[in-house]
Design an enzyme around this catalytic site. Structure first.
Site, mmCIF file in Angstrom:
data_model
loop_
_atom_site.group_PDB
_atom_site.id
_atom_site.type_symbol
_atom_site.label_atom_id
_atom_site.label_comp_id
_atom_site.label_asym_id
_atom_site.label_seq_id
_atom_site.Cartn_x
_atom_site.Cartn_y
_atom_site.Cartn_z
ATOM 1 C CD GLU A 163 -4.350 -2.512 2.547
ATOM 2 O OE1 GLU A 163 -3.305 -2.451 3.217
ATOM 3 O OE2 GLU A 163 -4.347 -2.515 1.307
ATOM 4 C CG ASP A 164 -0.453 -0.494 4.926
ATOM 5 O OD1 ASP A 164 -1.402 -0.648 4.121
ATOM 6 O OD2 ASP A 164 0.726 -0.389 4.551
ATOM 7 C CG ASP A 182 -3.043 7.386 -0.890
ATOM 8 O OD1 ASP A 182 -3.548 8.110 -1.743
ATOM 9 O OD2 ASP A 182 -1.895 7.570 -0.449
ATOM 10 C CG PHE A 199 5.068 8.722 0.812
ATOM 11 C CD1 PHE A 199 4.130 8.149 -0.034
ATOM 12 C CD2 PHE A 199 6.094 7.921 1.296
ATOM 13 C CE1 PHE A 199 4.214 6.811 -0.404
ATOM 14 C CE2 PHE A 199 6.183 6.580 0.939
ATOM 15 C CZ PHE A 199 5.242 6.032 0.076
ATOM 16 N NE ARG A 234 7.577 -3.561 3.077
ATOM 17 C CZ ARG A 234 6.560 -3.161 2.305
ATOM 18 N NH1 ARG A 234 5.499 -2.638 2.862
ATOM 19 N NH2 ARG A 234 6.600 -3.283 1.004
#
Ligand code: PRP
Ligand code: 7HP
Length: 185
Positions: free
Chosen positions: A101-102, A105, A154, A167
């Site tokens: 996963e990037d 959160d 963010f 991206r």
């Protein structure tokens, strides 16, 4: 790149720092899975750059499969609603699975995913995330491999988006709050 740069408040992790971390994670994973065959499960779309770089850096027999999950829509906050948009192509029964996963959160996406995938009886399952925002966690979830712990800001770039943009930035940056403040999401 220039118009996108106008939306970046600051660079949090530059390209060289990210690439060095990918090599470090790959070395740890290669040691932990020595003698085993590994299946990377890349969670689309955010993890695609990280998974590709990790895959290239792993000196092991590795397969890769992809899963797409929707949890955020176009906003910056989790809705808690998780849906499988694209499932894996192959069975993971009896396989050593590493979910890539990037970012983790709230942890809602990964906890849902781990529950779903573990019911398919893999031989083992671990999680590798590039970024961890521990302050935002709402479920108890500790990834096995973490690239960087980051503050609650963010971020975009290196696969991470806001409204499907940014991206392709080669670094990870903090998005200027005024970019998403206007939508109220
Ligand atoms: C992002 C990210 C994780 C999830 C993390 O995905 O890639 O899957 O949010 O958030 P959580 O821990 O609060 O659940 P997103 O839904 O933005 O999709 P994308 O990867 O296609 O951008
Ligand atoms: C999801 C997500 N996507 C992009 N940037 C962030 O900071 C994020 N947190 N959770």
């Amino acid at each position: 790149m220039a118009p996108m740069m106008d939306d970046v408040a600051k660079v949090l992790l530059d390209e060289a720092t990210i690439q060095a971390k990918v090599r470090e994670l790959a070395a740890r994973i290669a040691e932990d899975y020595a003698g085993k065959e590994l299946t990377l499960v890349c969670i689309l779309k955010g993890a695609v750059l990280f998974a590709a770089d990790l895959l290239r850096a792993l000196p092991l027999p590795v397969e890769i499969d992809f899963m797409a999950i929707s949890s955020y829509g176009r906003g910056v906050r989790t809705s808690g609603v998780v849906r499988i948009l694209k499932d894996l192509d192959h069975s993971i029964e009896g396989k050593h699975v590493l979910v890539v996963e990037d970012i983790v959160d709230s942890g809602l996406t990964l906890s849902y995913l781990l529950e779903t995938l573990s019911s398919r009886q893999p031989a083992s399952m671990k999680v590798c995330v590039l970024l961890d925002k521990p302050e935002r966690r709402v479920v108890d979830l500790t990834p096995d491999y973490v690239g960087f712990e980051i503050p609650d800001e963010f971020v975009i770039g290196y696969g991470l988006d806001y409204a499907e943009k940014y991206r392709n930035l080669p670094f990870i940056g903090v998005l200027k709050p005024e970019i998403y403040a206007a939508t109220g999401e």
